[in-house]
Scaffold this active site. Structure first.
Site, PDB file in Angstrom:
ATOM      1  N   CYS A  56       3.350  -8.371   6.150  1.00 49.23           N
ATOM      2  CA  CYS A  56       3.881  -8.496   4.846  1.00 49.23           C
ATOM      3  C   CYS A  56       5.493  -9.052   5.165  1.00 49.23           C
ATOM      4  CB  CYS A  56       3.753  -7.293   4.054  1.00 49.23           C
ATOM      5  SG  CYS A  56       4.747  -7.113   2.761  1.00 49.23           S
ATOM      6  N   CYS A  97       7.962  -7.022   3.133  1.00 51.73           N
ATOM      7  CA  CYS A  97       8.210  -5.758   3.439  1.00 51.73           C
ATOM      8  C   CYS A  97       9.457  -5.743   4.494  1.00 51.73           C
ATOM      9  CB  CYS A  97       6.921  -5.234   4.250  1.00 51.73           C
ATOM     10  SG  CYS A  97       5.566  -4.786   3.192  1.00 51.73           S
TER      11      CYS A  97
END
Length: 241
Positions: free
Chosen positions: A31, A34
């Site tokens: 991700c 993230c």
């Protein structure tokens, strides 16, 4: 204090059974957004050392927790107070957003002060008078509903109220048979004030009331309004049989 790592196996003991405030970053290695939270969470851990626990959880390696808390986007930050989920923030946000959320929870205090069912007896609504306004009459009609009804007072200018509104929406979607009434305070100010007068409960927003036959059976406000608590409250107030 460094950011700690949580797992499915120890989630009950490390989170649900622990007092205090926990801010949890649910992330994944693949991700890209993230990664933006890594320095932010390190800053939060340093800033709130000794006051707030800051942790992360790998979504791919901990599917049970991800499923349990309905995490559908990454990153998602879950905020727990005394083991109760009180707020979620989806997507990468600026540091200030997380600071504001943490400060709001710290100022609100322990969720232990918000009981699942009221400590005081159920409240009988205030008696009617010949001079009742239309709003008072409408409030009295709502509280006189023959079945247990959920009345939710929502402020469309309050972030905490939007968090509670999401919990209300989850409950309504899962329980379509339950009568409900959404009162948006800014649009129905007179009714909101009338509900305070008739119920004899101090106005708060967000605020949830379970009412039936002229009585307030249960009430909660702010972080005390969650879908699981509403579910359990309705089980509690339903007559036997």
């Amino acid at each position: 204090m460094p950011v700690s790592t949580l797992t499915d196996g120890a989630f009950a003991s490390d989170v649900l059974a622990q007092p205090g405030l926990l801010v949890l970053d649910v992330w994944a290695e693949w991700c890209t957004p993230c990664r933006a939270l890594v320095p932010i969470f390190e800053t939060l851990a340093e800033r709130y050392d000794g006051r707030v626990r800051v942790a992360k959880l790998d979504a791919d390696a901990n599917v049970e927790t991800v499923t349990r808390f309905d995490v559908r986007a990454l990153p998602t930050v879950l905020i727990f107070q005394d083991g109760v989920l009180v707020e979620r923030l989806s997507g990468a946000r600026a540091l200030g957003v997380y600071v504001d959320a943490i400060e709001a929870q710290l100022s609100r205090g322990s969720m232990a002060a918000v009981p699942l069912v009221p400590a005081s007896p159920e409240r009988v609504v205030a008696p009617s008078t010949s001079g009742d306004s239309d709003a008072i009459r409408e409030a009295r009609e709502l509280l006189a509903h023959p079945e247990a009804m959920l009345v939710f007072k929502h402020s469309n200018s309050c972030p905490v109220s939007f968090t509670a509104k999401r919990q209300y929406d989850h409950f309504v979607a899962a329980n379509p048979e339950v009568p409900t009434r959404l009162v948006i305070v800014q649009q129905e100010r007179e009714l909101s004030n009338a509900l305070e007068t008739v119920s004899r409960l101090r106005h708060e927003s967000p605020q949830a009331l379970i009412v039936r036959a002229g009585r307030v059976l249960w009430d909660a406000s702010h972080g005390g309004i969650t879908a699981p608590r509403l579910e359990q409250a309705f089980v509690t107030v339903q007559p036997p049989g």
